[in-house]
Scaffold this motif. Structure first.
Motif, PDB file in Angstrom:
ATOM      1  N   GLY A   7       0.827  -1.194   0.000  1.00  0.00           N
ATOM      2  CA  GLY A   7       0.000   0.000   0.000  1.00  0.00           C
ATOM      3  C   GLY A   7       0.864   1.247   0.000  1.00  0.00           C
ATOM      4  O   GLY A   7       1.873   1.307   0.711  1.00  0.00           O
ATOM      5  N   TRP A   8       0.482   2.232  -0.803  1.00  0.00           N
ATOM      6  CA  TRP A   8       1.297   3.443  -0.964  1.00  0.00           C
ATOM      7  C   TRP A   8       0.453   4.662  -0.682  1.00  0.00           C
ATOM      8  O   TRP A   8      -0.690   4.779  -1.137  1.00  0.00           O
ATOM      9  N   ASP A   9       1.026   5.566   0.093  1.00  0.00           N
ATOM     10  CA  ASP A   9       0.388   6.834   0.412  1.00  0.00           C
ATOM     11  C   ASP A   9       1.452   7.919   0.299  1.00  0.00           C
ATOM     12  O   ASP A   9       2.576   7.724   0.787  1.00  0.00           O
ATOM     13  N   PRO A  10       1.152   9.047  -0.340  1.00  0.00           N
ATOM     14  CA  PRO A  10       2.185  10.073  -0.531  1.00  0.00           C
ATOM     15  C   PRO A  10       2.766  10.622   0.764  1.00  0.00           C
ATOM     16  O   PRO A  10       3.910  11.080   0.792  1.00  0.00           O
ATOM     17  N   ARG A  11       2.005  10.514   1.855  1.00  0.00           N
ATOM     18  CA  ARG A  11       2.508  11.005   3.144  1.00  0.00           C
ATOM     19  C   ARG A  11       3.589  10.095   3.711  1.00  0.00           C
ATOM     20  O   ARG A  11       4.339  10.498   4.592  1.00  0.00           O
ATOM     21  N   GLU A  12       3.638   8.841   3.232  1.00  0.00           N
ATOM     22  CA  GLU A  12       4.598   7.876   3.756  1.00  0.00           C
ATOM     23  C   GLU A  12       5.324   7.153   2.622  1.00  0.00           C
ATOM     24  O   GLU A  12       5.543   5.945   2.663  1.00  0.00           O
ATOM     25  N   ALA A  13       5.712   7.924   1.622  1.00  0.00           N
ATOM     26  CA  ALA A  13       6.373   7.329   0.464  1.00  0.00           C
ATOM     27  C   ALA A  13       7.691   6.666   0.860  1.00  0.00           C
ATOM     28  O   ALA A  13       8.007   5.555   0.401  1.00  0.00           O
ATOM     29  N   ASP A  14       8.473   7.325   1.703  1.00  0.00           N
ATOM     30  CA  ASP A  14       9.743   6.738   2.139  1.00  0.00           C
ATOM     31  C   ASP A  14       9.518   5.476   2.975  1.00  0.00           C
ATOM     32  O   ASP A  14      10.313   4.525   2.907  1.00  0.00           O
ATOM     33  N   VAL A  15       8.453   5.465   3.757  1.00  0.00           N
ATOM     34  CA  VAL A  15       8.144   4.294   4.578  1.00  0.00           C
ATOM     35  C   VAL A  15       7.860   3.091   3.679  1.00  0.00           C
ATOM     36  O   VAL A  15       8.331   1.981   3.936  1.00  0.00           O
ATOM     37  N   ALA A  16       7.116   3.320   2.599  1.00  0.00           N
ATOM     38  CA  ALA A  16       6.852   2.251   1.634  1.00  0.00           C
ATOM     39  C   ALA A  16       8.144   1.790   0.968  1.00  0.00           C
ATOM     40  O   ALA A  16       8.345   0.584   0.744  1.00  0.00           O
ATOM     41  N   ASP A  17       9.022   2.739   0.668  1.00  0.00           N
ATOM     42  CA  ASP A  17      10.306   2.374   0.051  1.00  0.00           C
ATOM     43  C   ASP A  17      11.125   1.470   0.966  1.00  0.00           C
ATOM     44  O   ASP A  17      11.795   0.531   0.501  1.00  0.00           O
ATOM     45  N   ILE A  18      11.067   1.740   2.257  1.00  0.00           N
ATOM     46  CA  ILE A  18      11.838   0.929   3.205  1.00  0.00           C
ATOM     47  C   ILE A  18      11.194  -0.441   3.384  1.00  0.00           C
ATOM     48  O   ILE A  18      11.890  -1.456   3.518  1.00  0.00           O
ATOM     49  N   ALA A  19       9.860  -0.511   3.375  1.00  0.00           N
ATOM     50  CA  ALA A  19       9.195  -1.821   3.411  1.00  0.00           C
ATOM     51  C   ALA A  19       9.602  -2.645   2.189  1.00  0.00           C
ATOM     52  O   ALA A  19       9.935  -3.835   2.313  1.00  0.00           O
ATOM     53  N   LYS A  20       9.594  -2.028   1.032  1.00  0.00           N
ATOM     54  CA  LYS A  20       9.999  -2.705  -0.205  1.00  0.00           C
ATOM     55  C   LYS A  20      11.459  -3.148  -0.129  1.00  0.00           C
ATOM     56  O   LYS A  20      11.808  -4.278  -0.508  1.00  0.00           O
TER      57      LYS A  20
END
Length: 245
Positions: A7-20
Motif C-alpha cells: 500500500g502506498w500513500d504520498p505522506r509515507e512514500a519513504d516508509v513504503a520504500d523501506i518496506a519494499k
C-alpha cells in the motif's frame, strides 16, 4: 516469482520504500516482484472509481461514510485482479520484513482463498499515526497482510465493481468469503507493535499505531530495527548496490 503489493500513500512514500527494501533485501534476487498500489495509477487504469473527498483535512470514503487513514485502505482488494502469480501478498506500507517473504508461501494452503493473522485487535486509542482516526471494525488488521490465493474460485466473486461499491468495513471482513475459506498464519507474520505478544520474535513488524518516522513514535518496540533498515536503504541509494541480509 511472487507478486507482492505494498500500500502506498504520498505522506509515507519513504516508509513504503523501506518496506519494499526490506522485502527485497531478504529475498533471493529475482524471486519477488514488488509493486506499489498507488491510487493515482489505479484511477488512471479505471480500476479504482470510488468517490473520496477531504473532510477536516482527512481523506473520506463517501461509500463507507467513514475516514480513510491511508489512500490504500480499499485498493488492497484489487490484488487478485493485478497479480500475475497464483499466490500474491499484500501488506501495508508500515511493515518491516526481517525474513524471506517466500517463506510465507510454505504456509500456503490451496483450500483457502486468503490467509492472514487472525488478530484480536480492539484498540483503545482514538487516533493513530499522524492524528488519523483509529477505527474499530470486525476482523481489524486481518487485511493489513494478506496471502492471496488469486486463482481460488471464491476470489472470482470479488469483482472490480464490488471493490468500488461496497463499504470498506465489509471488504475488510472478507464479506465475499465463507469463514472456512479464510486461513490463518502465525502472528509472527504480522506482529502488531503495541498489541501483539511482546515475547514473540517477529518475522514481520507492523508499526500500526505509528513508527519511528514520526517524532512522537520514537520509542515504539523495534524502532531500532526500522531505523537500521532505513540507514541500509539510504546507503544503498548512494552506492546503487543491493544490500543483502
Amino acid at each position: 516469482m511472487l507478486d507482492v503489493f505494498i500500500g502506498w500513500d504520498p505522506r509515507e512514500a519513504d516508509v513504503a520504500d523501506i518496506a519494499k527494501f526490506s522485502i527485497e533485501r531478504h529475498a533471493p534476487v529475482g524471486s519477488v516482484n514488488v509493486r506499489y498500489l498507488k491510487l493515482e495509477d489505479l484511477r488512471a487504469d479505471g480500476l479504482y472509481t470510488r468517490q473520496t473527498e477531504r473532510r477536516n483535512g482527512q481523506l473520506w470514503d463517501t461509500i463507507s461514510e467513514a475516514p480513510m487513514s491511508t489512500e490504500f485502505a480499499i485498493s488492497r482488494f484489487l490484488t487478485p485482479h493485478l497479480a500475475e502469480t497464483d499466490w500474491a501478498v499484500f501488506c501495508d506500507c508500515d511493515f518491516l520484513w526481517r525474513v524471506d517473504i517466500n517463506d510465507l508461501l510454505k504456509l500456503a494452503d490451496p483450500k483457502y482463498a486468503v490467509m492472514c493473522v487472525h488478530h484480536v485487535h480492539n484498540p483503545v486509542e482514538t487516533v493513530k499515526m499522524d492524528n488519523q482516526a483509529q477505527l474499530r471494525y470486525q476482523r481489524k488488521n486481518w487485511s493489513s497482510m494478506i496471502l492471496w490465493n488469486c486463482r481460488h474460485p471464491s476470489n472470482a466473486k470479488l469483482s472490480v465493481e464490488m471493490v468500488n461499491s461496497l463499504p470498506g468495513r465489509d471488504l475488510h471482513r472478507f464479506c465475499w468469503l465463507e469463514d472456512h475459506e479464510i486461513g490463518e498464519v502465525p502472528p509472527t507474520w504480522n506482529w502488531l507493535e503495541g498489541t501483539s505478544d511482546p515475547a514473540i520474535d517477529p518475522n514481520v513488524v507492523h508499526y500500526t499505531r505509528g513508527g519511528p518516522w514520526f517524532d512522537e513514535w520514537q520509542d515504539v518496540a523495534h524502532a531500532d530495527l526500522w531505523l537500521q533498515e532505513r540507514d541500509l536503504w539510504q546507503a544503498s541509494l548512494k552506492t546503487g548496490q543491493r544490500a543483502s541480509a
